[in-house]
Design a protein around this motif. Structure first.
Motif, PDB file in Angstrom:
ATOM      1  N   LEU A 100      64.390 183.745 -29.732  1.00 15.35           N
ATOM      2  CA  LEU A 100      65.608 183.899 -28.954  1.00 15.35           C
ATOM      3  C   LEU A 100      66.403 185.084 -29.470  1.00 15.35           C
ATOM      4  CD1 LEU A 100      66.974 180.392 -28.203  1.00 15.35           C
ATOM      5  CD2 LEU A 100      66.132 182.122 -26.650  1.00 15.35           C
ATOM      6  N   GLU A 101      66.117 186.218 -28.864  1.00 15.36           N
ATOM      7  CA  GLU A 101      66.853 187.385 -29.295  1.00 15.36           C
ATOM      8  C   GLU A 101      68.188 187.352 -28.579  1.00 15.36           C
ATOM      9  OE1 GLU A 101      65.285 190.913 -27.747  1.00 15.36           O
ATOM     10  OE2 GLU A 101      63.982 189.910 -26.333  1.00 15.36           O
ATOM     11  N   VAL A 102      69.227 187.166 -29.330  1.00  8.07           N
ATOM     12  CA  VAL A 102      70.566 187.125 -28.756  1.00  8.07           C
ATOM     13  C   VAL A 102      71.091 188.545 -28.779  1.00  8.07           C
ATOM     14  CG1 VAL A 102      72.857 186.178 -28.948  1.00  8.07           C
ATOM     15  CG2 VAL A 102      70.893 184.803 -29.570  1.00  8.07           C
ATOM     16  N   THR A 103      71.271 189.099 -27.605  1.00  5.96           N
ATOM     17  CA  THR A 103      71.701 190.486 -27.563  1.00  5.96           C
ATOM     18  C   THR A 103      73.117 190.611 -28.103  1.00  5.96           C
ATOM     19  OG1 THR A 103      72.150 190.021 -25.258  1.00  5.96           O
ATOM     20  CG2 THR A 103      70.221 191.343 -25.739  1.00  5.96           C
ATOM     21  N   ARG A 104      73.347 191.706 -28.777  1.00  3.95           N
ATOM     22  CA  ARG A 104      74.644 191.906 -29.417  1.00  3.95           C
ATOM     23  C   ARG A 104      75.765 191.972 -28.398  1.00  3.95           C
ATOM     24  NH1 ARG A 104      72.770 189.982 -32.472  1.00  3.95           N
ATOM     25  NH2 ARG A 104      71.609 190.583 -34.323  1.00  3.95           N
ATOM     26  N   ARG A 105      75.519 192.743 -27.378  1.00  5.56           N
ATOM     27  CA  ARG A 105      76.549 192.885 -26.343  1.00  5.56           C
ATOM     28  C   ARG A 105      75.830 192.789 -25.014  1.00  5.56           C
ATOM     29  NH1 ARG A 105      75.682 197.845 -24.353  1.00  5.56           N
ATOM     30  NH2 ARG A 105      74.303 199.138 -25.589  1.00  5.56           N
ATOM     31  N   LEU A 106      76.582 192.596 -23.960  1.00  8.64           N
ATOM     32  CA  LEU A 106      75.947 192.613 -22.655  1.00  8.64           C
ATOM     33  C   LEU A 106      75.442 194.020 -22.420  1.00  8.64           C
ATOM     34  CD1 LEU A 106      78.121 190.465 -20.288  1.00  8.64           C
ATOM     35  CD2 LEU A 106      75.876 190.016 -21.229  1.00  8.64           C
ATOM     36  N   PRO A 107      74.136 194.165 -22.181  1.00 10.17           N
ATOM     37  CA  PRO A 107      73.573 195.503 -22.098  1.00 10.17           C
ATOM     38  C   PRO A 107      73.994 196.202 -20.818  1.00 10.17           C
ATOM     39  CG  PRO A 107      71.947 193.881 -21.531  1.00 10.17           C
ATOM     40  CD  PRO A 107      73.171 193.134 -21.924  1.00 10.17           C
ATOM     41  N   GLY A 108      73.550 197.442 -20.707  1.00 11.38           N
ATOM     42  CA  GLY A 108      73.873 198.204 -19.520  1.00 11.38           C
ATOM     43  C   GLY A 108      74.997 199.167 -19.799  1.00 11.38           C
ATOM     44  N   SER A 109      74.880 200.348 -19.217  1.00 14.42           N
ATOM     45  CA  SER A 109      75.898 201.361 -19.454  1.00 14.42           C
ATOM     46  C   SER A 109      77.136 201.034 -18.634  1.00 14.42           C
ATOM     47  CB  SER A 109      75.359 202.725 -19.043  1.00 14.42           C
ATOM     48  OG  SER A 109      75.018 202.689 -17.680  1.00 14.42           O
ATOM     49  N   GLN A 110      78.211 201.729 -18.961  1.00 12.36           N
ATOM     50  CA  GLN A 110      79.448 201.543 -18.202  1.00 12.36           C
ATOM     51  C   GLN A 110      79.221 201.873 -16.731  1.00 12.36           C
ATOM     52  OE1 GLN A 110      82.010 200.457 -20.022  1.00 12.36           O
ATOM     53  NE2 GLN A 110      83.233 200.160 -18.170  1.00 12.36           N
ATOM     54  N   ARG A 111      78.451 202.976 -16.501  1.00  9.98           N
ATOM     55  CA  ARG A 111      78.192 203.400 -15.135  1.00  9.98           C
ATOM     56  C   ARG A 111      77.395 202.344 -14.382  1.00  9.98           C
ATOM     57  NH1 ARG A 111      75.535 209.136 -14.919  1.00  9.98           N
ATOM     58  NH2 ARG A 111      73.751 207.771 -15.125  1.00  9.98           N
ATOM     59  N   ARG A 151      77.346 199.168 -14.910  1.00 13.61           N
ATOM     60  CA  ARG A 151      78.208 198.022 -14.586  1.00 13.61           C
ATOM     61  C   ARG A 151      79.101 198.323 -13.398  1.00 13.61           C
ATOM     62  NH1 ARG A 151      80.709 195.789 -20.117  1.00 13.61           N
ATOM     63  NH2 ARG A 151      78.864 196.278 -21.323  1.00 13.61           N
ATOM     64  N   LEU A 152      79.647 199.564 -13.384  1.00 11.34           N
ATOM     65  CA  LEU A 152      80.494 199.948 -12.255  1.00 11.34           C
ATOM     66  C   LEU A 152      79.691 199.922 -10.963  1.00 11.34           C
ATOM     67  CD1 LEU A 152      82.757 202.822 -13.560  1.00 11.34           C
ATOM     68  CD2 LEU A 152      83.401 200.565 -12.770  1.00 11.34           C
ATOM     69  N   ALA A 153      78.449 200.441 -11.039  1.00  8.76           N
ATOM     70  CA  ALA A 153      77.612 200.458  -9.836  1.00  8.76           C
ATOM     71  C   ALA A 153      77.342 199.037  -9.368  1.00  8.76           C
ATOM     72  CB  ALA A 153      76.302 201.191 -10.125  1.00  8.76           C
ATOM     73  N   ALA A 154      77.050 198.133 -10.325  1.00  9.78           N
ATOM     74  CA  ALA A 154      76.762 196.745  -9.956  1.00  9.78           C
ATOM     75  C   ALA A 154      77.983 196.108  -9.310  1.00  9.78           C
ATOM     76  CB  ALA A 154      76.331 195.962 -11.188  1.00  9.78           C
ATOM     77  N   ALA A 155      79.166 196.352  -9.917  1.00 11.03           N
ATOM     78  CA  ALA A 155      80.386 195.767  -9.355  1.00 11.03           C
ATOM     79  C   ALA A 155      80.644 196.316  -7.962  1.00 11.03           C
ATOM     80  CB  ALA A 155      81.566 196.062 -10.275  1.00 11.03           C
ATOM     81  N   ALA A 156      80.452 197.634  -7.791  1.00 10.23           N
ATOM     82  CA  ALA A 156      80.697 198.243  -6.483  1.00 10.23           C
ATOM     83  C   ALA A 156      79.750 197.667  -5.448  1.00 10.23           C
ATOM     84  CB  ALA A 156      80.531 199.764  -6.574  1.00 10.23           C
TER      85      ALA A 156
END
Lengths: 100, 169
Positions: free
Chosen positions: B80-91, B93-98
């Motif tokens: 169970l590799e627990v990722t340090r932070r939610l991956p993905g670049s800022q861009r 994430r913005l694209a996903a939200a848009a």
């Protein structure tokens, strides 16, 4: 009294959450879970319309969606496991074995 | 009756949406799987409110019981590799939200503009034709060919999964 819009909007919200999860996460297993979430959201639509029209057809379609979702989950996990064994990770960004 | 119906609807909806949100934000895969189960069970409750008992049973057995257990098992096979932070670049994430917002706006527009504010029929009495009977009738009469094809699909995917996941000797 509830109208069909309530169910449609619930389905919309769950579907969009699934889309966001699919795009945001890079863990293959979580991406697959998001796909299951989207399929599940569609099922709500189908069952609600089936109730609206008083016909069983929508529920039959939802049966097929569940079947396809199960098949998809089985095959996807079967693809993920050898990958996990070989590379030791389930990160989608590392799925580059076919890159030349 | 109607008030109870509405209360239950909002309860199950809130449960489903909240645990779906939690699911896509947990870093631990096993936790995400558990919250996916919660979402699917809450959706099963929605199906019960729609008097679709067969869909409810299917949801519990196949979706929550089968597919998700598979995911949880697979994630426990993974270290169970627990990722340090939610991956993905800022861009990203913005694209996903848009994209999510545009999609929600489109479908929401269709829901609002379409004349869909139709009342669902009143709850049927217990003496009404049974839901499972109706679904089985449609499955085995009108939809018999897709039904058989679905069984072939399941068989093929089962064999394929066994072959794919087999350890090379």
């Amino acid at each position: 009294m509830l109208s069909i819009e309530h169910y449609l909007i619930l389905s919309l919200v769950l579907f969009v959450i699934g889309v966001a999860g699919l795009m945001l996460r890079r863990n293959v297993l979580v991406m697959l879970m998001s796909i299951e979430l989207m399929l599940n959201a569609v099922n709500i639509n189908l069952v609600a319309f089936s109730r609206l029209h008083g016909s069983a057809d929508g529920q039959v379609f939802s049966v097929f969606i569940v079947v396809v979702a199960a098949a998809e989950a089985v095959v996807a996990v079967a693809i993920t496991l050898p990958f996990l064994r070989n590379r030791g990770t389930v990160n989608a960004d590392d799925l580059d074995l076919l890159k030349w | 009756m109607s008030v109870l119906h509405t209360i239950l609807f909002y309860f199950f909806s809130a449960l489903a949406v909240a645990s779906a949100l939690v699911m896509i934000t947990r870093r631990n895969v096993a936790h995400a799987g558990i919250f996916l189960v919660t979402t699917l069970l809450a959706t099963g409750g929605i199906f019960l409110l729609l008097q679709a008992e067969f869909a409810f049973a299917l949801q519990i057995f196949l979706f929550a019981g089968g597919a998700v257990v598979l995911f949880v098992l697979a994630s426990s096979l993974a270290r169970l590799e627990v990722t340090r932070r939610l991956p993905g670049s800022q861009r990203g994430r913005l694209a996903a939200a848009a994209l999510g917002l545009v999609l929600a706006a489109q479908i929401g527009f269709a829901i609002v503009v379409g004349h869909t504010s139709l009342r669902l029929p009143a709850m049927q009495s217990a003496r009404a034709p049974k839901n499972t009977e109706a679904v089985g009738d449609a499955l085995l009469r009108q939809f018999i060919v897709p039904f058989e094809i679905a069984s072939v699909l399941l068989l093929v995917s089962m064999i394929g999964a066994v072959v794919l996941a087999r350890r090379r000797a």
